[in-house]
Design a protein around this motif. Structure first.
Motif, short mmCIF file in Angstrom:
data_model
loop_
_atom_site.label_atom_id
_atom_site.label_comp_id
_atom_site.label_asym_id
_atom_site.label_seq_id
_atom_site.Cartn_x
_atom_site.Cartn_y
_atom_site.Cartn_z
N LYS A 207 0.83 -1.21 0.00
CA LYS A 207 0.00 0.00 0.00
C LYS A 207 0.86 1.27 0.00
O LYS A 207 0.52 2.26 -0.65
CB LYS A 207 -0.95 -0.03 1.20
N ASP A 208 1.98 1.24 0.71
CA ASP A 208 2.87 2.40 0.74
C ASP A 208 3.50 2.67 -0.62
O ASP A 208 3.91 3.79 -0.91
CB ASP A 208 3.98 2.20 1.77
N SER A 209 3.60 1.65 -1.47
CA SER A 209 4.19 1.85 -2.80
C SER A 209 3.39 2.86 -3.62
O SER A 209 3.92 3.41 -4.59
CB SER A 209 4.28 0.52 -3.55
N SER A 210 2.15 3.10 -3.25
CA SER A 210 1.33 4.08 -3.98
C SER A 210 1.90 5.50 -3.85
O SER A 210 1.60 6.36 -4.69
CB SER A 210 -0.11 4.05 -3.46
N LEU A 211 2.70 5.75 -2.83
CA LEU A 211 3.25 7.10 -2.62
C LEU A 211 4.23 7.50 -3.71
O LEU A 211 4.52 8.69 -3.86
CB LEU A 211 3.93 7.18 -1.25
N GLU A 223 2.50 2.86 -11.33
CA GLU A 223 1.97 1.83 -10.45
C GLU A 223 0.45 2.07 -10.34
O GLU A 223 -0.09 2.94 -11.03
CB GLU A 223 2.66 1.84 -9.09
N LEU A 224 -0.23 1.29 -9.53
CA LEU A 224 -1.69 1.28 -9.56
C LEU A 224 -2.30 2.63 -9.20
O LEU A 224 -3.26 3.07 -9.85
CB LEU A 224 -2.21 0.20 -8.61
N ALA A 225 -1.78 3.31 -8.18
CA ALA A 225 -2.36 4.59 -7.78
C ALA A 225 -2.20 5.64 -8.88
O ALA A 225 -3.14 6.37 -9.20
CB ALA A 225 -1.73 5.08 -6.48
N LYS A 226 -1.00 5.73 -9.46
CA LYS A 226 -0.76 6.70 -10.53
C LYS A 226 -1.58 6.36 -11.76
O LYS A 226 -2.15 7.24 -12.41
CB LYS A 226 0.74 6.72 -10.86
N TYR A 227 -1.66 5.07 -12.08
CA TYR A 227 -2.45 4.66 -13.24
C TYR A 227 -3.92 5.02 -13.04
O TYR A 227 -4.56 5.55 -13.96
CB TYR A 227 -2.30 3.15 -13.46
N GLY A 228 -4.45 4.75 -11.87
CA GLY A 228 -5.85 5.08 -11.60
C GLY A 228 -6.11 6.56 -11.66
O GLY A 228 -7.14 7.00 -12.21
N ARG A 229 -5.19 7.37 -11.15
CA ARG A 229 -5.39 8.81 -11.18
C ARG A 229 -5.32 9.35 -12.60
O ARG A 229 -6.12 10.23 -12.98
CB ARG A 229 -4.33 9.49 -10.31
N ILE A 243 -11.03 -0.09 -10.39
CA ILE A 243 -10.21 -1.16 -10.97
C ILE A 243 -8.86 -1.24 -10.25
O ILE A 243 -8.37 -2.32 -9.92
CB ILE A 243 -10.00 -0.93 -12.48
N ALA A 244 -8.25 -0.08 -9.99
CA ALA A 244 -6.97 -0.06 -9.27
C ALA A 244 -7.12 -0.64 -7.87
O ALA A 244 -6.26 -1.41 -7.41
CB ALA A 244 -6.43 1.37 -9.20
N GLY A 245 -8.21 -0.29 -7.20
CA GLY A 245 -8.45 -0.84 -5.87
C GLY A 245 -8.61 -2.35 -5.89
O GLY A 245 -8.09 -3.05 -5.02
N LEU A 246 -9.31 -2.85 -6.90
CA LEU A 246 -9.47 -4.30 -7.02
C LEU A 246 -8.12 -4.98 -7.26
O LEU A 246 -7.87 -6.08 -6.77
CB LEU A 246 -10.43 -4.63 -8.16
N CYS A 247 -7.24 -4.31 -8.02
CA CYS A 247 -5.92 -4.88 -8.26
C CYS A 247 -5.09 -4.92 -6.97
O CYS A 247 -4.34 -5.88 -6.75
CB CYS A 247 -5.19 -4.08 -9.33
#
Length: 281
Positions: A207-211, A223-229, A243-247
């Motif tokens: 989860k911290d990798s989203s930073l 990564e997932l957070a940047k892709y979703g944004r 979708i990012a949250g599900l991943c």
């Protein structure tokens, strides 16, 4: 002569009151759900969160790029943090005073700092101050590892101390050196004890990798957070974030199951005070 007789207790018994309370709670919950179902604008909710066309457009890049990069960043950070955590744990248990002081200072520092500040320092502060620039993978590894090591060091230290002293004494009586005893006798048993909390630490690092999205990423580094944004801005829909949250759940739920299985197999593991997650790590 008249005597006072005790009147029988009136009202409901304890079990009956408990059933009544549960019935009232279920009834209130049912009413709330009915009200929400009636007043909610399901069309708007479906367009915002469950836009099928937008969801389809996220594949396969959300898997092949964002999910894969999230796993890579997390794995790099965990590997570096585990290696550094072992060193710190041994330093904190060392009879040499300066080693203990350094390890204690490091652990207290990085357990007290938000992970967000560590990412910013490595991504912007270090290049400005020292003209030393890391690539995105090195930055993720260092930032996640530096923070994770502080927590893993305490977990590892507690695991080592949980190994019965008789095991160490028996190994030494057989002529093993302190180093060999630690490597071949103590550490394997300690890691079996601390596997559950280490698995939980891996979940937190995921989860911290989203930073890392704060540092600016090329499209192939998302990564997932940047892709979703980025997809949110492109499609003006919350579906990419869903979708990012599900991943993320694809990663964290199996790890949680593994942690539970390890706890049942090896015990509850070692619990250390404190925790971290997200920007407040």
């Amino acid at each position: 002569m008249t005597t006072d007789t005790e009147r029988p207790r009136s009202g409901l018994g304890r079990r009956q009151r408990a059933r009544l309370n549960r019935g009232i709670q279920y009834a209130v919950l049912a009413v709330v759900l009915v009200v929400v179902a009636v007043i909610a604008d399901w069309g708007s909710i479906a367009r915002a969160f469950f836009n099928v066309d937008v969801a389809i457009a996220q594949f396969p890049a959300v898997i092949t790029t964002a999910l894969v990069n999230t796993i890579i960043y997390t794995a790099l950070g965990f590997a570096f943090g585990l290696a550094l955590g072992i060193v710190l744990a041994l330093m904190k248990m060392s009879p040499v005073g300066p080693y203990r002081w350094i390890a204690t200072g490091y652990i207290e520092l990085f357990r007290g700092l938000p992970a967000l500040l560590v990412f910013i320092a490595l991504g912007f502060g270090v290049p400005i101050a020292f003209q030393l620039r890391f690539d995105i993978y090195s930055t993720a590894m260092l930032a996640l590892g530096l923070v994770g090591a502080a927590y893993m060091a305490e977990t590892i230290r507690a695991g080592i101390q949980a190994v019965p002293k008789g095991q160490v004494e028996a190994a030494r009586s057989l002529g093993m050196s302190p180093t060999r005893t630690m490597i071949t006798v103590v550490m394997p048993q300690a890691f079996r004890i601390i596997l559950p909390p280490l698995t939980n630490e891996l979940i937190l690092l995921t989860k911290d990798s989203s930073l890392i999205y704060l540092l600016g990423l090329a499209s192939n580094e998302y990564e997932l957070a940047k892709y979703g944004r980025a997809a949110l801005n492109e499609y003006a829909s919350l579906t990419p974030l869903l979708i990012a949250g599900l991943c993320y759940l694809i990663i964290t739920i199996p790890l949680s199951r593994v942690s539970n299985l390890l706890e049942r197999k090896y015990g509850s593991g070692v619990r250390t005070k404190g925790g971290h997650g997200g920007a407040g790590a």
